[in-house]
Design a protein around this motif. Structure first.
Motif, PDB file in Angstrom:
ATOM      1  N   GLU A   1       0.009  -5.319   4.994  1.00 15.92           N
ATOM      2  CA  GLU A   1       1.172  -5.644   4.185  1.00 15.92           C
ATOM      3  C   GLU A   1       0.972  -6.864   3.296  1.00 15.92           C
ATOM      4  O   GLU A   1       1.823  -7.171   2.461  1.00 15.92           O
ATOM      5  CB  GLU A   1       2.421  -5.834   5.061  1.00 15.92           C
ATOM      6  N   ASP A   2      -0.143  -7.566   3.460  1.00 14.15           N
ATOM      7  CA  ASP A   2      -0.487  -8.653   2.552  1.00 14.15           C
ATOM      8  C   ASP A   2      -1.116  -8.142   1.261  1.00 14.15           C
ATOM      9  O   ASP A   2      -1.349  -8.930   0.340  1.00 14.15           O
ATOM     10  CB  ASP A   2      -1.453  -9.633   3.220  1.00 14.15           C
TER      11      ASP A   2
ATOM     12  N   SER B   1       6.877 -14.671   6.106  1.00 13.79           N
ATOM     13  CA  SER B   1       5.917 -13.647   6.483  1.00 13.79           C
ATOM     14  C   SER B   1       4.489 -14.163   6.608  1.00 13.79           C
ATOM     15  O   SER B   1       3.640 -13.485   7.192  1.00 13.79           O
ATOM     16  CB  SER B   1       5.952 -12.491   5.477  1.00 13.79           C
TER      17      SER B   1
END
Length: 118
Positions: A88-89, A62
């Motif tokens: 999303e990090d 990712s």
């Protein structure tokens, strides 16, 4: 005894960058790996990136192409350059040191919060 001190977390907009740093107090000589894990609310802790004493690196799928891990052996530090950050990090990022002897020893930092806003 190894103590890990982390810095560099914070709030950033999507597409921005942050650099995390971790300094290990104490000897981590020999075969070892330094890296970063992260844990988002409700999710398992996952490996983000790691780098061995020999310079080999490993990245989560990712973050490949966006994050770069590096280390300074003389200073016992590891850094994570995070570019093109995504919401999303967002997670707590933990510094980790693994020392390979007959048994593997693991050391963890307290974690630093990274929040990426949309």
């Amino acid at each position: 005894q190894v103590q890990l001190v982390e810095s560099g977390g914070g709030l950033v907009q999507a597409g921005g960058s942050l650099t995390l740093s971790c300094t290990a107090a104490g000897s981590i000589g020999g075969l070892n790996a330094m890296g970063w894990y992260r844990q988002a609310p409700g999710k398992q802790r996952e490996l983000v990136a790691a780098i061995t004493s020999g310079g080999s690196t490993n990245y989560a799928d990712s973050v490949k192409g966006r994050f770069t891990i590096s280390r300074d052996n003389a200073k016992n530090t590891v850094s994570l350059q995070m570019n093109s950050l995504k919401p999303e990090d967002t997670a707590v990022y933990y510094c980790n040191v693994k020392i390979q002897l007959v048994l593997q020893y693991n050391y963890w930092g307290q974690g630093t919060q990274v929040t990426v806003s949309s």
